[in-house]
Every structure is written in C-alpha cells, then in structure tokens.
Design a protein around this motif. Structure first.
Motif, mmCIF file in Angstrom:
data_model
loop_
_atom_site.group_PDB
_atom_site.id
_atom_site.type_symbol
_atom_site.label_atom_id
_atom_site.label_comp_id
_atom_site.label_asym_id
_atom_site.label_seq_id
_atom_site.Cartn_x
_atom_site.Cartn_y
_atom_site.Cartn_z
ATOM 1 N N SER A 1 10.195 125.795 63.604
ATOM 2 C CA SER A 1 10.993 126.371 62.523
ATOM 3 C C SER A 1 10.430 125.906 61.175
ATOM 4 O O SER A 1 9.556 125.027 61.130
ATOM 5 N N ARG A 2 10.923 126.467 60.090
ATOM 6 C CA ARG A 2 10.392 126.165 58.755
ATOM 7 C C ARG A 2 10.372 124.656 58.500
ATOM 8 O O ARG A 2 11.279 123.937 58.890
ATOM 9 N N GLY A 3 9.336 124.223 57.836
ATOM 10 C CA GLY A 3 9.185 122.789 57.570
ATOM 11 C C GLY A 3 8.637 122.038 58.778
ATOM 12 O O GLY A 3 8.627 120.814 58.821
ATOM 13 N N GLY A 4 8.150 122.790 59.761
ATOM 14 C CA GLY A 4 7.783 122.202 61.047
ATOM 15 C C GLY A 4 6.517 121.351 61.077
ATOM 16 O O GLY A 4 6.216 120.741 62.109
ATOM 17 N N SER A 5 5.778 121.275 59.987
ATOM 18 C CA SER A 5 4.602 120.389 59.994
ATOM 19 C C SER A 5 5.024 118.933 60.174
ATOM 20 O O SER A 5 4.262 118.118 60.695
ATOM 21 N N ASP A 6 6.239 118.617 59.750
ATOM 22 C CA ASP A 6 6.790 117.275 59.985
ATOM 23 C C ASP A 6 6.819 116.963 61.480
ATOM 24 O O ASP A 6 6.582 115.835 61.896
ATOM 25 N N ILE A 7 7.136 118.006 62.266
ATOM 26 C CA ILE A 7 7.216 117.813 63.721
ATOM 27 C C ILE A 7 5.814 117.577 64.280
ATOM 28 O O ILE A 7 5.603 116.674 65.086
ATOM 29 N N GLY B 1 -0.544 121.573 60.716
ATOM 30 C CA GLY B 1 0.844 121.450 61.150
ATOM 31 C C GLY B 1 1.456 122.783 61.521
ATOM 32 O O GLY B 1 0.793 123.825 61.445
ATOM 33 N N PHE B 2 2.727 122.745 61.972
ATOM 34 C CA PHE B 2 3.580 123.925 62.058
ATOM 35 C C PHE B 2 3.448 124.789 63.303
ATOM 36 O O PHE B 2 4.364 125.489 63.657
ATOM 37 N N TYR B 3 2.289 124.783 64.010
ATOM 38 C CA TYR B 3 2.160 125.734 65.112
ATOM 39 C C TYR B 3 1.477 125.160 66.356
ATOM 40 O O TYR B 3 0.896 124.075 66.328
ATOM 41 N N GLY C 1 -1.502 129.764 57.303
ATOM 42 C CA GLY C 1 -1.393 128.964 56.080
ATOM 43 C C GLY C 1 -1.888 127.553 56.310
ATOM 44 O O GLY C 1 -2.695 127.014 55.549
ATOM 45 N N GLU C 2 -1.432 126.934 57.388
ATOM 46 C CA GLU C 2 -1.861 125.553 57.673
ATOM 47 C C GLU C 2 -3.283 125.543 58.254
ATOM 48 O O GLU C 2 -4.056 124.637 57.997
ATOM 49 N N TYR C 3 -3.590 126.575 59.049
ATOM 50 C CA TYR C 3 -4.914 126.634 59.673
ATOM 51 C C TYR C 3 -6.013 126.612 58.602
ATOM 52 O O TYR C 3 -6.916 125.781 58.629
ATOM 53 N N ALA D 1 -1.765 118.588 58.107
ATOM 54 C CA ALA D 1 -1.652 119.278 56.816
ATOM 55 C C ALA D 1 -0.721 120.481 56.868
ATOM 56 O O ALA D 1 -0.694 121.217 57.846
ATOM 57 N N SER D 2 0.025 120.675 55.779
ATOM 58 C CA SER D 2 0.846 121.881 55.589
ATOM 59 C C SER D 2 0.013 122.944 54.876
ATOM 60 O O SER D 2 -1.094 122.670 54.418
ATOM 61 N N ALA D 3 0.602 124.117 54.730
ATOM 62 C CA ALA D 3 -0.021 125.179 53.938
ATOM 63 C C ALA D 3 0.206 124.878 52.453
ATOM 64 O O ALA D 3 1.134 124.142 52.119
ATOM 65 N N PRO D 4 -0.605 125.455 51.563
ATOM 66 C CA PRO D 4 -0.391 125.191 50.126
ATOM 67 C C PRO D 4 1.027 125.580 49.691
ATOM 68 O O PRO D 4 1.472 126.699 49.938
ATOM 69 N N VAL E 1 4.986 130.806 44.558
ATOM 70 C CA VAL E 1 5.370 131.175 45.930
ATOM 71 C C VAL E 1 4.501 130.403 46.919
ATOM 72 O O VAL E 1 3.285 130.308 46.751
ATOM 73 N N LYS E 2 5.162 129.839 47.946
ATOM 74 C CA LYS E 2 4.411 129.115 48.983
ATOM 75 C C LYS E 2 3.528 130.091 49.754
ATOM 76 O O LYS E 2 3.948 131.230 50.017
ATOM 77 N N VAL E 3 2.354 129.652 50.159
ATOM 78 C CA VAL E 3 1.467 130.533 50.925
ATOM 79 C C VAL E 3 2.157 131.014 52.210
ATOM 80 O O VAL E 3 2.018 132.182 52.597
ATOM 81 N N THR E 4 2.925 130.135 52.852
ATOM 82 C CA THR E 4 3.639 130.551 54.075
ATOM 83 C C THR E 4 4.521 131.769 53.788
ATOM 84 O O THR E 4 4.553 132.727 54.565
ATOM 85 N N ASP E 5 5.234 131.739 52.655
ATOM 86 C CA ASP E 5 6.105 132.874 52.317
ATOM 87 C C ASP E 5 5.283 134.125 52.014
ATOM 88 O O ASP E 5 5.706 135.242 52.324
HETATM 89 N N1 ASP Z 1 4.350 125.817 55.843
HETATM 90 C C1 ASP Z 1 5.503 125.779 56.677
HETATM 91 C C2 ASP Z 1 6.738 126.095 55.871
HETATM 92 O O1 ASP Z 1 6.643 126.413 54.709
HETATM 93 C C3 ASP Z 1 5.635 124.520 57.453
HETATM 94 C C4 ASP Z 1 5.643 123.252 56.646
HETATM 95 O O2 ASP Z 1 5.257 123.243 55.488
HETATM 96 O O3 ASP Z 1 6.048 122.217 57.196
HETATM 97 O O4 ASP Z 1 7.824 126.061 56.398
#
Ligand code: ASP
Length: 437
Positions: free
Chosen positions: A182-188, A168-170, A114-116, A36-39, A47-51
């Motif tokens: 790096s950003r978008g890393g939940s894909d990884i 995801g992400f960490y 955020g993801e946690y 799962a990613s963050a909201p 605004v994304k929760v990560t931001d």
């Molecule tokens: N939440 C993180 C981001 O905004 C990671 C992700 O969504 O993949 O970059």
C-alpha cells in the motif's frame, strides 16, 4: 555491523537530495543496503512521481495520449542525472516503461517504476550494486506478502553483494507480475531487507527528526522522543501513521532490530529509536507522548441490571460486527456501556444500527453522540511513576475541560481520554505542558 538505510521520496526528490543521501551513506561503511523511494515532492505544490505514474495509468485506460504528460516524468529523472553530472543513459528504460504502460502492464507495475528507476540512478551514483525487488520480494496467490519465500530469496541474493540498492514499494506475484504494497510501502521493504540482512539497525531517513511528544501544529516546538517501544508507538498510532508505515514494524520487530527515524536534511539529529523493550524511561518527562484525533462518536447504551445479564455485551458487539464497525474503546458502568467508534464509519448506517441494537439487546435506551475527540497519553514510565493520572486530570481541570470518558489499558502504558472536539487542542496542550515544563 550491518545497517540497512531507507530513504523516503522527499529525501530523493532531486539531485541536491541525492548528494545529501550519498554523503550520509558514504560516511558510514556499515551502511550496506539502501532502500529507495520514488522521487517525492520538491516543493509543496509539486507532484510525487508515484502519483504521476498512477495518473498515466488512468490516462491509458481512458484512451488519452500520455506522450506529453510522460515527458514530465522523464524530465524528473533526466534532471537528476544531468544535475548530478552522471554518465548514465536511462532513456531506454524510460521508453520501455512507457511502452509497457501503453500495453496494459497494470496499475501496480506503473506505480512501481517510480522506485525502480530512482534506484537504478541511486545505485549508479553510489557505486553500489542494484538488486531488483522483483527477484527478492514475493507475494502469494491471494495477494498477501510471502514472508518465507522472501526471506530465503532475499538472504541468498544479499549475500552476493557487500553494498546494494533495493527499490522499495514492490515485489512480484507467483505469475511474475508486479505487485506493490500500500502507499508509503517502501518503509515495509526497508524493514524486510533489514530482517533478511540480519541488520543491527534499520535507519529510516525522512524529512523529520523522528517523533515529537505532541503534534507541532498544536504545541509549539515540542520535544522530540529519543526512544520509544513498539507498543508505545502503537498506542500513539493516532500520530504515528504519517512518519512510518504501520506494516513496517512487524519484520524488524520479530527479528529484534531497532528502527531509527532520521532526518536527511539534519543528519546531525539523533532522531527517534524504536525498540522492542526499554528498561529505562525519561524520568524528566514521565510520559513518552500525547496524541489524539477528532471525529469519534459514542454509542451509549443503558439498561437496568445490565451487569447481571449474561451475553449482553456480546449481543451488541455482534451488531457492530454485522455492520463492520471498528470499536476503538468500550468504557462501561454497571448499567451502561458505551462504544467509541470513528464517526465516518457510521455513515449511512445510523438508523439501522440503532434498530439492530434495540432488537438484539432490548436496552432501555440507545443513543449516538458525535463530536468526540480521543486523546492517548502514553508512556512506559506511567506504571512506575505514581500520580501520573492525577496530573493528567488536574491539568484538564485547570484548563476548564470536561472529560467525557476515561479508559486505562491494563498494561498501564496509556490513559485514554475522550473530550468534546472543541476542547481537543486545549487538552493536548494542557497535558503536554503538565509534563514538559
Ligand atoms: N512511492 C510510494 C508512494 O508514494 C511508496 C513510498 O514512497 O514509500 O506511496
């Protein structure tokens, strides 16, 4: 059969999306592991929760009071829980995260929460176990991802659970601190989990139904791509970046696991499947896709008898390396050579580069030309289907476009064309419509 499914931030932005996600996960008992990613954003200006978490971190550093701002983050999670009607109290966790941030727990720690937190809620809602990425994803001392240790620890841990959610992400550093990709890393993360679980497929659920054959901002309602190979996707990377993190490919590619890009809002769409090899191709369209980018420059170099001068190319490439300039393409003539590079990378270095090439390679002339767009026409069928190049160039001629550069990779997987920036949209559209009637 084991499916690993990753849901992006827009797929987990609010309770309504959580419900869609639950429906998708529960509709197929093979969907064992969920990443799962963050909201993400609920609407365009959201605004994304990560931001928001990054912002909190900056505020703490600037000795600003985060109390009010942090309330908004709390509200995002509490709203999801309340709207889902979940019997789950996350206030202790939220307080802990806030305190940790106030006590210099680090930028990556802040972002990772955020993801946690989202994964805790999702695990509860799905009735799945929660596996903290902190205990299964590892980085080395130098900050690089530790594939070996991760594979071993993740495999051991996943074996314990039939169904689980992994944030995801960490992951964690050798000293136990949190580090993010790096950003978008939940894909990884999704890709790593799929590799460790020995998954049959990695489903990456987002807000688009996979890859389109061309940019929908240029071509109206372009056809979607059903199957694409990893190599084709790399060749089309000018358009791929926003759908899937580039680094997400490696862990599944080595394990031979296909990635299926799916749309959470349209689960009935089959999406795009990314595979290692494909023996067939779309005979109707021949090409898999066309993508491009504006903002490139040519460095044009001329010198009589260049072809006979041993080491000439090396000397100019040495200059490029010294100035840390990425060379994307290198088209040559007998006495000419051009280097195609992103214009932005030349910033503040132009005069120095020209002087260095003059000094090292002693050319007859060297000039820089801006305003070039690069277009990649990609398709595994191109090597087999004769006349593809003729069709590409015919379409360009018919549209009245002057081709500035041509390059074909030795794999015959792609034809690369350089055109003036001002011709970019017309060229993409002309090529697309030549192959999609
Ligand atoms: N939440 C993180 C981001 O905004 C990671 C992700 O969504 O993949 O970059």
């Amino acid at each position: 059969m084991i499916k690993v499914v990753k849901f992006g931030g827009s797929s987990l932005a609010d309770a309504e999306h959580f419900r869609q996600v639950a429906e998708i996960v529960h509709s197929d008992k093979d969907r064992h592991y969920v990443v799962a990613s963050a909201p993400g954003k609920r609407y365009a200006e959201d605004v994304k929760v990560t931001d928001m978490l990054y912002r909190c971190y900056e505020m703490v550093r600037a000795h600003e009071d985060i109390t009010e701002y942090y309330e908004q983050i709390k509200k995002r999670y509490n709203d999801i829980i309340a709207d889902l009607g979940l019997d789950f109290d996350i206030s202790g966790e939220l307080e802990y995260v806030k305190n940790a941030m106030l006590h210099a727990s680090g930028r990556d720690f802040a972002a990772s929460r955020g993801e946690y937190l989202n994964s805790l809620i999702l695990a509860k809602f799905l009735g799945f176990s929660f596996v903290d990425a902190e205990n299964v994803i590892y980085f080395k001392e130098n900050g690089q991802f530790d594939a070996e240790k991760t594979q071993q620890m993740m495999q051991e841990e996943l074996k314990k659970y039939e169904y689980a959610v992994v944030p995801g992400f960490y992951g964690s550093m050798p000293n136990g601190t949190i580090k993010t990709f790096s950003r978008g890393g939940s894909d990884i993360t999704g890709s790593i989990v799929a590799g460790a679980a020995g998954a049959d497929i990695y489903e990456n659920w987002t807000d688009v139904s996979g890859f389109m054959m061309a940019d929908p901002r240029i071509v109206k309602d372009p056809c979607s791509i059903a199957t694409i190979t990893y190599r084709e996707l790399r060749e089309l990377s000018y358009m791929g970046a926003s759908v899937l993190h580039e680094d997400a490919i490696f862990p599944v590619r080595t394990a031979g696991i296909p990635i299926n890009i799916r749309n959470t809002n349209r689960p009935e769409d089959v999406g795009t499947t990314i595979v290692a090899t494909a023996t067939t191709y779309d005979k109707k369209h021949i090409i898999t896709g066309v993508a491009g980018h504006k903002g490139f420059s040519f460095i044009n170099i001329e010198k009589d008898m260049m072809n006979a001068e041993v080491g000439f190319t090396r000397r100019i490439l040495d200059v490029m390396e010294d100035y840390e300039l990425p060379v994307e393409h290198l088209p040559t003539g007998i006495d000419t050579i051009s280097m195609v590079i992103p214009t932005a990378t030349l910033e503040g270095k132009r005069e120095k580069i020209l002087a260095a090439i003059e000094r090292r390679a002693r050319p007859d002339s060297v000039t820089i030309e801006d305003g070039i767009a690069m277009i990649a026409v990609v398709g595994r069928g191109m090597a087999k289907a004769k006349g593809t190049a003729a069709r590409v160039f015919g379409a360009m001629a018919a549209a009245g476009i002057n081709i500035r550069m041509i390059d074909q990779g030795s794999s015959e997987l792609n034809i690369i064309i350089g055109v003036d920036d001002s011709d970019y949209e017309t060229a993409i559209s002309a090529i697309y419509h030549e192959f999609v009637k």
